[in-house]
Design an enzyme around this catalytic site. Sequence first.
Site, PDB file in Angstrom:
ATOM      1  N   ASP A 101      45.257  42.417  39.208  1.00  0.00           N
ATOM      2  CA  ASP A 101      45.025  42.591  37.780  1.00  0.00           C
ATOM      3  C   ASP A 101      43.524  42.786  37.597  1.00  0.00           C
ATOM      4  O   ASP A 101      42.765  41.827  37.528  1.00  0.00           O
ATOM      5  CB  ASP A 101      45.540  41.342  37.036  1.00  0.00           C
ATOM      6  CG  ASP A 101      45.238  41.379  35.548  1.00  0.00           C
ATOM      7  OD1 ASP A 101      44.464  42.256  35.110  1.00  0.00           O
ATOM      8  OD2 ASP A 101      45.770  40.510  34.824  1.00  0.00           O
TER       9      ASP A 101
ATOM     10  N   LYS B  52      41.363  47.290  29.288  1.00  0.00           N
ATOM     11  CA  LYS B  52      40.039  46.974  28.759  1.00  0.00           C
ATOM     12  C   LYS B  52      39.052  48.152  28.817  1.00  0.00           C
ATOM     13  O   LYS B  52      39.102  49.007  27.954  1.00  0.00           O
ATOM     14  CB  LYS B  52      39.505  45.708  29.427  1.00  0.00           C
ATOM     15  CG  LYS B  52      40.284  44.450  28.960  1.00  0.00           C
ATOM     16  CD  LYS B  52      39.505  43.161  29.090  1.00  0.00           C
ATOM     17  CE  LYS B  52      40.084  42.052  28.250  1.00  0.00           C
ATOM     18  NZ  LYS B  52      41.226  41.344  28.844  1.00  0.00           N
TER      19      LYS B  52
ATOM     20  N   TYR C 284      44.333  33.472  17.988  1.00  0.00           N
ATOM     21  CA  TYR C 284      43.827  32.231  18.561  1.00  0.00           C
ATOM     22  C   TYR C 284      42.954  31.458  17.587  1.00  0.00           C
ATOM     23  O   TYR C 284      41.879  30.971  17.941  1.00  0.00           O
ATOM     24  CB  TYR C 284      43.029  32.523  19.839  1.00  0.00           C
ATOM     25  CG  TYR C 284      43.904  32.929  20.994  1.00  0.00           C
ATOM     26  CD1 TYR C 284      44.820  32.040  21.531  1.00  0.00           C
ATOM     27  CD2 TYR C 284      43.821  34.203  21.542  1.00  0.00           C
ATOM     28  CE1 TYR C 284      45.633  32.398  22.587  1.00  0.00           C
ATOM     29  CE2 TYR C 284      44.641  34.569  22.605  1.00  0.00           C
ATOM     30  CZ  TYR C 284      45.538  33.661  23.119  1.00  0.00           C
ATOM     31  OH  TYR C 284      46.347  34.012  24.158  1.00  0.00           O
TER      32      TYR C 284
ATOM     33  N   TYR D 183      44.745  34.300  34.369  1.00  0.00           N
ATOM     34  CA  TYR D 183      45.197  34.775  33.057  1.00  0.00           C
ATOM     35  C   TYR D 183      45.694  36.209  33.219  1.00  0.00           C
ATOM     36  O   TYR D 183      44.973  37.049  33.758  1.00  0.00           O
ATOM     37  CB  TYR D 183      44.063  34.738  32.024  1.00  0.00           C
ATOM     38  CG  TYR D 183      44.481  35.370  30.713  1.00  0.00           C
ATOM     39  CD1 TYR D 183      45.204  34.639  29.763  1.00  0.00           C
ATOM     40  CD2 TYR D 183      44.203  36.712  30.435  1.00  0.00           C
ATOM     41  CE1 TYR D 183      45.633  35.226  28.588  1.00  0.00           C
ATOM     42  CE2 TYR D 183      44.635  37.306  29.246  1.00  0.00           C
ATOM     43  CZ  TYR D 183      45.341  36.556  28.330  1.00  0.00           C
ATOM     44  OH  TYR D 183      45.774  37.150  27.168  1.00  0.00           O
TER      45      TYR D 183
END
Length: 424
Positions: A241, A270, A21, A147
């Site tokens: 999620d 994560k 990014y 997201y």
Amino acid sequence: MSSSHTPSWLASGRSAIWPPYAPLGADALPVASAAGVRLTLSDGRELIDGVANWWSACHGHSHPAIRAAMQAQMERFPHVMFAGLAHEPAYRLAERLTRLVPGDFSRVFFTESGSVSVEVGLKMALQYWMIAGRAGKTRFLSFRGGYHGDTLATMPLCDPEEGMHAMFAGVFTPALLADLPEDAAREAALDRMLAERAHEIAAVIVEPLVQGAGGMRMHGPDTLRALRRLCDTHGVLLIFDEIFTGFGRTGTMFAMQAAGIEPDILCLSKALSGGTLPLAATLAARKVAEAFESEHPAAVLMHGPTYMANALACAAAGASLDLFEQEPRLEQTAHIEKQLTAELEPCRALAGVVDVRVKGAIGVVQLDREAGFLRDRFAPLGVWMRPFRDIVYLTPPLIIDEPDLSRLTGAIVQVVSGWSGSLV
Ligand SMILES: *Cc1c(COP(=O)(O)O)cnc(C)c1O
């Protein structure tokens, strides 16, 4: 940083690295070591970490208990293929996750990144409906501000306009898009949409309580209860999620606990490995898993990455779960929430600040414009932060103490007031 401190690998490798990014050649700070809440740069400077490895290093960096577990596993083997071979760290972790997660989750599929765990969840949903003889249920419904990953099948689930993938619009079939049912009108709208289209929808996917990379937008437990009701009414699966929210970040071990409901499929990553090694898990509720106990040709999940259930990563995750049992992480999160709420509040009155919000160990100051231009202002204050979209935010390691957290919030107040003052 003065050039005398620039390590040779940074200067010479910079032309070979493709950064995430960011434009080619983008600057990055060279890290020499990391321990607890501190990153030490090559020139010896220390930064207090306000991001925690993209929200994952819940116990801080290099926790001795996680290192020890990884070292012990390293003595045996770092990895073996997971088809036809079994190993203790993965089997123990799977069993432990099914017990730890509330509700009746009975099967765990391990992968190596959050995006892939979402893709596996999508596949589980598609195959579930094939087994049920409902092969027309092939689409997914996701929410504005969401997201769910960077891969080709997860990109269409992200917010199509404000997400990071807007340039790919038109390349892939988009998911059906809705507003979160945060009030009666939006709940009714979603109800109508599902009534019309449930025959083609395999699953609804949502990040419970906090939409992370979409700008740390927060909603209440009622919204999740509404989703559960609507999915039950219309016969579509519900995927949570919890890649960002799982493992204490929002104040409970899992965000779903705040709502007292459970999804049919759950994605974790994560903080699963305490922010140390790539690991993700897709959990299936018993109802979904048991559908696969069938002779139907679709009853074999068609997935199996080379590095799935990596033994080192599973050992690290086991040690991370031990730490959640042995140390008061959720109490620490509650303390962080109070401190963030008090110490970020002064930003609310500043010109150019649109909102200040806190949930668990997530603190957000939202500006009236893109916040990326503030990025370089934090390291000189001895803190590591990475504003994105229109927010300056903190997701510190859950072990952070009061003075270090004050350094982080103090830096935000200083940087945002400095900029805000220049507006008038
Ligand atoms: C980070 C994240 C992902 C993607 O995980 P990766 O490991 O980066 O592929 C998906 N969903 C949510 C909610 C996330 O925060």
